[in-house]
Design an enzyme around this catalytic site. Sequence first.
Site, PDB file in Angstrom:
ATOM      1  N   GLU A 103      -5.149  11.646 -10.789  1.00  0.00           N
ATOM      2  CA  GLU A 103      -4.016  11.712  -9.872  1.00  0.00           C
ATOM      3  C   GLU A 103      -3.008  10.681 -10.339  1.00  0.00           C
ATOM      4  OE1 GLU A 103      -4.823  11.039  -5.754  1.00  0.00           O
ATOM      5  OE2 GLU A 103      -6.165  12.755  -5.611  1.00  0.00           O
ATOM      6  N   ASP A 119       1.062   4.384   2.387  1.00  0.00           N
ATOM      7  CA  ASP A 119       0.290   3.524   1.504  1.00  0.00           C
ATOM      8  C   ASP A 119       0.190   2.094   1.999  1.00  0.00           C
ATOM      9  OD1 ASP A 119      -0.630   5.087  -0.841  1.00  0.00           O
ATOM     10  OD2 ASP A 119       1.506   5.583  -0.953  1.00  0.00           O
TER      11      ASP A 119
END
Lengths: 404, 261
Positions: B40, B51
């Site tokens: 990824e 995040d």
Amino acid sequence: MNIQPNSYRTQPDDRGHFGEFGGRYVAETLMPLVLDLEREYRAAQADPAFQAQFDDLLEHYVGRPSPLYFAERLTEALGGAQVWFKRDELNHTGAHKINNCIGQILLAMRMGKKRIIAETGAGQHGVATATVCARFGLPCVIYMGAEDVKRQSPNVFRMKLLGAEVVPVTSGGATLKDAMNEGLRDWVANVHDTFYIIGTAAGPHPYPEMVRDFQSVIGTEARAQMLSRTGRLPDLLIACIGGGSNALGLFHPFLDDADVKMLGVEAAGHGLDGDEHAASLLGGSPGVLHGNRTYLLQDEDGQITEGHSISAGLDYPGIGPEHAWLKETGRVEYIAVTDDEALDGFQLLCRTEGIIPALEPSHAIAAVTDRAKTMREDEIILMNLCGRGDKDIFTVAEKLGVKI
Amino acid sequence: MTRFSTAFAKPALVCFVTAGDGDTGANLDALVEGGADVIELGMPFTDPMADGPAIQAANIRSLGAGTKTADVFAIAAAFRARHPDVPLVLMGYANPMVRRGPEWFADECAKAGVDGVICVDIPPEEDEALGPALRAKGIAPIRLATPTTDAARLPTVLGGSDGFVYYVSVAGITGKQQAAQASIADAVARLKASTDLPIAVGFGVRTPEQAGEIAKVADGVVVGSVLVELVGQHGADAPQHLKALTASLAKAVHSAAKTTA
Ligand SMILES: Cc1ncc(COP(=O)(O)O)c(C=O)c1O
């Protein structure tokens, strides 16, 4: 191509879209929550008891209706259209932000939420949120960019006095958009007990609609007041725009009055020709941020750029999606006013009317100054005086080179 | 067989790093050499709302170093040339993906040999913004399922999904705590009942022990923040550290297959 709708007051559609704008661009973790919020908001809207409680608090706690005021000396000084103010700076906590906070905290309690979070830029929304949390005894965490914590220290102290925890956010440019990121991060990690009170008409559906509805008390009152005082509707509405909530609050109830023109005033900072402004509509382009599709300040790769304005409350690189739609349809005109012009507007109002305005509506005053001169004496401008300037005197003093 | 179906034939280790943070080409090679089965590649964004601090910092380092969208695709294309068989997924946020239009983005993905795209902030309700363009180019839109995805929503989430399903095991941001094993097992079983796609589980996985446990019940384990932290700590020396950690993670994940087989 602009297709003119029959009514401008039926947006958004059932997926939260205002034309191609708005929507629900959130992480999957939040998606069930925003769907739940929408269901609960619809139920509250249909419940007369909810509306009654909202109205009661607005009247007895916030001090509504706010006055509609004819600014006689300013009108004389400008020599053109009559200038009227909707005096939302007289609300409890000194700005329009509290209208929305009352609505959202009632909804939060209805949903059984136990903890409130919010983002703030200038600190006005943070103070308003901390205020309603104190009033209803709910714990409150306010995310505020570390830069804004410095710029707006009196409001930081106010929030703390009201019992809120103020968390300085150091990521990114450490201003409003970063505070909003941190609010979303908190929400995603505390989905079960936390309600996020968003402070402007942006974010994922249903926030833009909900915030607009709660703020529409401004325009609904003003429309009735204007009719009863003058027997007619105003010719031009003017309001400043950060995320767009005070402007929509004023504009929305008038949107279908075809003869009422509207002007939204963005912050041009040091000027639209450079990078240091916060005019998303005039100097930005469509994109996706903070849960909705709207106009953003961004580079060619879609990276968000930092806004700049003398006014922390306008310093946001996006704008509520309904404004993006109103711009595309042509129903509302948008312009931008620089820091210096706003500062002139600020001083003009102090001296002509004995009112110290916030720097945000000082942008609207600058626009009034321009437009009034070009209009006839029997025409009426109605401006939303959405906040008072106590919080801004330090910034203004610094700009004017005065030590206090 | 797609690259995904081959990779997920046995429990797979899925490794995330941010594009443009350090020497990304060397970092990706180290992950593959260590035993990563799926890569990824994070597209840096100024506002990574989902995040935690580690990946936020990686985004800032990458953008600070001047990473452009064109660089991300160049890294992807070079990776594809060196590793023809390893599935490559771009992960990021909507705005950089739709900036030049979804068709442009899907086209670039196809040219760079990208197999799938995870867009954090385009839920199924806004699929039109990117999904159709990706599908038209044969790129898999990989959807996220979370602890808040209830039974009523699950079909909506799985509906337009392809490649694999990424189960985000905690309601929260990346790099924080890990979910309890029992809740992961339950959730994977629930997903498995509704889809034939492989299920990869991530968020908060840092150690080979955790990865090995998850690999007993899921088709894949996603590891991100701990790798990104190594890149932040070691800069140009990151590859050797990435390779060492990936090797121990891969060993735990791949040997878990034997115990369940
Ligand atoms: C007094 C005042 N006016 C305007 C704004 C801008 O917000 P909005 O555009 O949502 O009214 C703020 C934001 O802090 C504010 O404090």
